[in-house]
Design a protein around this motif. Structure first.
Motif, PDB file in Angstrom:
ATOM      1  N   GLY A 159       0.509  -1.045  -0.108  1.00 57.23           N
ATOM      2  CA  GLY A 159      -0.066   0.031  -0.163  1.00 57.23           C
ATOM      3  C   GLY A 159       0.940   1.239   0.137  1.00 57.23           C
ATOM      4  O   GLY A 159       1.709   1.442  -0.381  1.00 57.23           O
ATOM      5  N   ASP A 160       0.289   2.690   0.158  1.00 59.60           N
ATOM      6  CA  ASP A 160       0.626   3.521  -0.119  1.00 59.60           C
ATOM      7  C   ASP A 160       1.887   3.929   1.485  1.00 59.60           C
ATOM      8  O   ASP A 160       1.298   3.690   2.384  1.00 59.60           O
ATOM      9  CB  ASP A 160      -0.199   4.605  -0.046  1.00 59.60           C
ATOM     10  CG  ASP A 160       0.582   5.735  -0.142  1.00 59.60           C
ATOM     11  OD1 ASP A 160       1.848   6.576  -0.140  1.00 59.60           O
ATOM     12  OD2 ASP A 160       0.436   7.257  -0.424  1.00 59.60           O
ATOM     13  N   PRO A 161       2.985   4.012   1.717  1.00 63.24           N
ATOM     14  CA  PRO A 161       3.796   3.253   2.407  1.00 63.24           C
ATOM     15  C   PRO A 161       3.612   5.537   3.481  1.00 63.24           C
ATOM     16  O   PRO A 161       4.000   5.489   4.204  1.00 63.24           O
ATOM     17  CB  PRO A 161       4.628   3.870   2.895  1.00 63.24           C
ATOM     18  CG  PRO A 161       5.190   4.193   0.909  1.00 63.24           C
ATOM     19  CD  PRO A 161       3.811   3.857   0.901  1.00 63.24           C
ATOM     20  N   ASP A 167       6.070  -5.048   6.247  1.00 61.55           N
ATOM     21  CA  ASP A 167       5.636  -4.669   4.788  1.00 61.55           C
ATOM     22  C   ASP A 167       4.101  -3.585   5.218  1.00 61.55           C
ATOM     23  O   ASP A 167       4.146  -2.676   3.963  1.00 61.55           O
ATOM     24  CB  ASP A 167       5.014  -6.355   4.102  1.00 61.55           C
ATOM     25  CG  ASP A 167       6.396  -6.252   3.927  1.00 61.55           C
ATOM     26  OD1 ASP A 167       7.408  -6.322   3.314  1.00 61.55           O
ATOM     27  OD2 ASP A 167       6.428  -7.522   2.793  1.00 61.55           O
ATOM     28  N   THR A 168       3.357  -3.686   6.133  1.00 56.73           N
ATOM     29  CA  THR A 168       2.575  -2.813   6.885  1.00 56.73           C
ATOM     30  C   THR A 168       3.004  -1.842   8.379  1.00 56.73           C
ATOM     31  O   THR A 168       3.969  -3.165   9.277  1.00 56.73           O
ATOM     32  CB  THR A 168       1.284  -3.443   7.062  1.00 56.73           C
ATOM     33  OG1 THR A 168       1.519  -4.831   7.385  1.00 56.73           O
ATOM     34  CG2 THR A 168       1.333  -4.002   5.183  1.00 56.73           C
ATOM     35  N   GLU A 169       2.557  -1.342   8.774  1.00 53.64           N
ATOM     36  CA  GLU A 169       2.607  -0.650   9.898  1.00 53.64           C
ATOM     37  C   GLU A 169       1.933   0.214  10.456  1.00 53.64           C
ATOM     38  O   GLU A 169       1.395   0.735   9.793  1.00 53.64           O
ATOM     39  CB  GLU A 169       4.454   0.313  10.036  1.00 53.64           C
ATOM     40  CG  GLU A 169       5.052   0.637  10.809  1.00 53.64           C
ATOM     41  CD  GLU A 169       5.815   2.006  10.752  1.00 53.64           C
ATOM     42  OE1 GLU A 169       6.403   2.009  12.156  1.00 53.64           O
ATOM     43  OE2 GLU A 169       6.582   1.149  10.245  1.00 53.64           O
ATOM     44  N   TRP A 170       1.275   0.718  11.842  1.00 55.89           N
ATOM     45  CA  TRP A 170       0.541   0.814  12.459  1.00 55.89           C
ATOM     46  C   TRP A 170       1.305   1.470  13.641  1.00 55.89           C
ATOM     47  O   TRP A 170       1.925   0.954  14.095  1.00 55.89           O
ATOM     48  CB  TRP A 170      -1.160   0.585  12.449  1.00 55.89           C
ATOM     49  CG  TRP A 170      -1.100  -0.934  12.911  1.00 55.89           C
ATOM     50  CD1 TRP A 170      -0.661  -2.264  12.529  1.00 55.89           C
ATOM     51  CD2 TRP A 170      -1.463  -1.243  14.191  1.00 55.89           C
ATOM     52  NE1 TRP A 170      -0.469  -2.477  12.766  1.00 55.89           N
ATOM     53  CE2 TRP A 170      -1.108  -2.791  14.253  1.00 55.89           C
ATOM     54  CE3 TRP A 170      -1.591  -0.437  15.143  1.00 55.89           C
ATOM     55  CZ2 TRP A 170      -1.522  -3.460  15.197  1.00 55.89           C
ATOM     56  CZ3 TRP A 170      -2.354  -1.365  16.666  1.00 55.89           C
ATOM     57  CH2 TRP A 170      -2.353  -2.283  16.686  1.00 55.89           C
ATOM     58  N   GLY A 222       1.142   3.128   8.286  1.00 54.50           N
ATOM     59  CA  GLY A 222       2.106   4.225   7.086  1.00 54.50           C
ATOM     60  C   GLY A 222       3.502   3.864   7.269  1.00 54.50           C
ATOM     61  O   GLY A 222       3.900   3.881   8.851  1.00 54.50           O
ATOM     62  N   ARG A 223       5.208   3.769   6.491  1.00 51.96           N
ATOM     63  CA  ARG A 223       6.029   3.650   7.427  1.00 51.96           C
ATOM     64  C   ARG A 223       6.294   4.739   8.654  1.00 51.96           C
ATOM     65  O   ARG A 223       5.917   5.653   8.306  1.00 51.96           O
ATOM     66  CB  ARG A 223       6.712   4.196   6.029  1.00 51.96           C
ATOM     67  CG  ARG A 223       8.951   3.720   6.151  1.00 51.96           C
ATOM     68  CD  ARG A 223       9.142   2.491   7.752  1.00 51.96           C
ATOM     69  NE  ARG A 223       9.276   1.440   5.947  1.00 51.96           N
ATOM     70  CZ  ARG A 223       8.804   0.180   6.900  1.00 51.96           C
ATOM     71  NH1 ARG A 223       7.972  -0.318   7.746  1.00 51.96           N
ATOM     72  NH2 ARG A 223       8.592  -1.199   5.963  1.00 51.96           N
ATOM     73  N   GLY A 224       6.922   4.589   9.366  1.00 51.09           N
ATOM     74  CA  GLY A 224       7.812   4.873  10.562  1.00 51.09           C
ATOM     75  C   GLY A 224       6.219   5.136  12.022  1.00 51.09           C
ATOM     76  O   GLY A 224       6.226   6.361  12.412  1.00 51.09           O
ATOM     77  N   ALA A 225       5.147   4.639  11.291  1.00 50.17           N
ATOM     78  CA  ALA A 225       4.230   4.872  12.037  1.00 50.17           C
ATOM     79  C   ALA A 225       4.301   5.244  13.703  1.00 50.17           C
ATOM     80  O   ALA A 225       4.322   5.653  14.424  1.00 50.17           O
ATOM     81  CB  ALA A 225       2.596   4.395  11.593  1.00 50.17           C
ATOM     82  N   VAL A 226       5.085   3.786  13.564  1.00 44.84           N
ATOM     83  CA  VAL A 226       5.374   3.227  15.398  1.00 44.84           C
ATOM     84  C   VAL A 226       6.682   3.849  15.796  1.00 44.84           C
ATOM     85  O   VAL A 226       6.676   3.883  16.994  1.00 44.84           O
ATOM     86  CB  VAL A 226       4.274   1.840  15.919  1.00 44.84           C
ATOM     87  CG1 VAL A 226       5.436   0.754  14.619  1.00 44.84           C
ATOM     88  CG2 VAL A 226       4.467   2.099  17.422  1.00 44.84           C
ATOM     89  N   ASP A 227       6.966   3.064  14.711  1.00 46.25           N
ATOM     90  CA  ASP A 227       8.942   3.329  14.523  1.00 46.25           C
ATOM     91  C   ASP A 227       9.856   4.580  13.992  1.00 46.25           C
ATOM     92  O   ASP A 227      10.045   4.542  13.182  1.00 46.25           O
ATOM     93  CB  ASP A 227       9.363   2.365  14.243  1.00 46.25           C
ATOM     94  CG  ASP A 227      10.427   2.120  14.396  1.00 46.25           C
ATOM     95  OD1 ASP A 227      11.662   2.191  15.399  1.00 46.25           O
ATOM     96  OD2 ASP A 227      11.718   1.383  13.555  1.00 46.25           O
ATOM     97  N   THR A 228       9.516   5.702  14.641  1.00 42.02           N
ATOM     98  CA  THR A 228       8.802   6.011  15.532  1.00 42.02           C
ATOM     99  C   THR A 228       8.615   7.072  15.890  1.00 42.02           C
ATOM    100  O   THR A 228       8.596   8.745  16.586  1.00 42.02           O
ATOM    101  CB  THR A 228      10.657   5.846  16.583  1.00 42.02           C
ATOM    102  OG1 THR A 228       9.761   6.570  18.118  1.00 42.02           O
ATOM    103  CG2 THR A 228      11.409   7.557  16.557  1.00 42.02           C
TER     104      THR A 228
END
Length: 388
Positions: free
Chosen positions: A93-95, A359-362, A107-113
């Motif tokens: 999906g859209d990072p 590959d997914t992040e939230w 999205g990328r970095g949503a939790v980290d950090t």
């Protein structure tokens, strides 16, 4: 530049931050890096009355330092989080969507950090809106995901009485993590025709001896008493290369070693341990010739429960969450290792979510709001409100 939100909702700020590409260019050549997100955060801090300095010894890799001065009669606190993320090549999906869906920011970095960045911005601004006795120091750093050049640069000019390092931890206090050291073991043999191996010295065969010795070390590490939250130390071979062709005795072989360390074990100690291991092999097998080179080493981290910063964070986490605080250890390394090595007591704490480097992040939106409240309370308690 993305529009700065007028509200102080950390979730809205998190969404904005996720939409800014800050992939680390040392991980992905040609990637965006931290320039845009550093500019965004610096502008936001200036709008909240912070004195902002941008450190950029490595061109294109800025770190932001924002300071809100207290009266000088209280303790200073550093809040540290990283601006960079890992890559997005396999992201599903859209990072950079920053979409809020089902109570989660994606999205990328949503939790980290970037969750930590958002909570620091809001928590520090709220706590310092009224005058505090101590300084509030916000350090938003480059390159944590690769070489930690940002925190290293910050620590050359910035200090504090204590620090909070914000990394995802499901709102649990990370009070310890392992250190690590990477080594290169170079084995030198003697080339010979494969039909007459007795005329040569086989470096690959010697690599097998080294692997056997390392397995013995691994077994000894697991036989030692376990750390209460980190378990045992570890050793492994991450890469091996050697030989020229199928018909030639290998004159050269190189192994890359990783040693994960527990608190109290220094890089110098583990290097001496490995050197003694291979020196003993050379006594048993006189043709075993080796060179051991330390590549990168970072010490482990462990917080003491009596530290004022640990007590302040514990109390405020319990107040906001309505339950006893939980402590944990992590197998991976964070910049807390550098900060503690600089003599600054610190603890690691952060939001809830999933998908670190995946590959997914939230990030869980409510945990980000809780994190901002906990940081606000901890800053206020540690730095101290002004008298009267």
């Amino acid at each position: 530049m993305s529009r700065l939100p007028s509200e102080s909702d950390p979730v809205a700020i998190l969404q904005q931050l996720v939409r800014i590409d800050s992939v680390n260019p040392d991980l992905v050549p040609g990637a965006a890096g931290e320039a845009r997100i550093a500019a965004w955060c610096g502008q936001w801090l200036r709008q909240q009355g912070f004195e902002v300095t941008v450190l950029e010894q490595t061109p294109g890799r800025p770190s932001v330092v924002g300071v809100k001065r207290g009266t000088g009669t209280g303790r200073s606190i550093m809040l540290n989080a990283h601006l960079d993320t890992v890559g997005v090549a396999t992201y599903a999906g859209d990072p950079f969507s920053g979409e809020l869906r089902d109570g989660r920011v994606h999205g990328r970095g949503a939790v980290d950090t970037k969750s930590g960045l958002a909570a620091i911005l809001v928590g520090a601004a709220r706590a310092s809106a009224g005058e505090l006795a101590g300084d509030v120091i916000v350090t938003l750093v480059a390159d944590e995901e690769f070489g930690s050049i940002g925190t290293e640069e910050v620590l050359r000019t910035v200090s504090a009485d204590a620090a909070l390092v914000i990394e995802p931890s499901s709102l649990e206090l990370t009070t310890a993590h392992r250190g690590f050291a990477w080594f290169e073991l170079e084995l030198t043999g003697l080339a010979a025709h494969g039909s007459q191996p007795e005329l040569g010295v086989d470096a690959i065969w010697h690599a097998g001896l080294a692997l056997g010795a390392l397995n013995g070390l691994r077994q000894r590490l697991h036989a030692e008493p376990a750390h209460p939250t980190l378990g045992h130390g570890a050793v492994r071979v991450s890469k091996i290369a050697g030989g020229d062709d199928a018909a030639t005795v290998a004159a050269h072989c190189v192994l890359t070693l990783e040693r994960r360390m527990l608190p109290g074990q220094s890089p110098e100690q583990v290097e001496s341990e490995l050197r003694a291991l291979f020196t003993a092999l050379a006594v048993e097998e006189p043709k075993f010739q080796f060179t051991l080179t330390r590549l990168v080493a970072r010490a482990a981290f462990e917080a003491e429960p009596h530290w004022p910063i640990v007590r302040a964070l514990t109390g405020n986490a319990e107040r906001v969450l309505g339950r006893p605080a939980v402590t944990r250890g992590e197998p991976f390394w964070t910049d807390a290792g550098l900060i503690l090595e600089a003599g600054i007591p610190c603890v690691v704490f952060g939001a809830d979510g999933e998908g670190l480097h995946a590959d997914t992040e939230w990030a869980d939106a409510e945990s980000v709001r809780a994190l901002a409240k906990i940081l606000e309370g901890t800053i206020t308690e540690f730095c101290g409100p002004t008298a009267g």
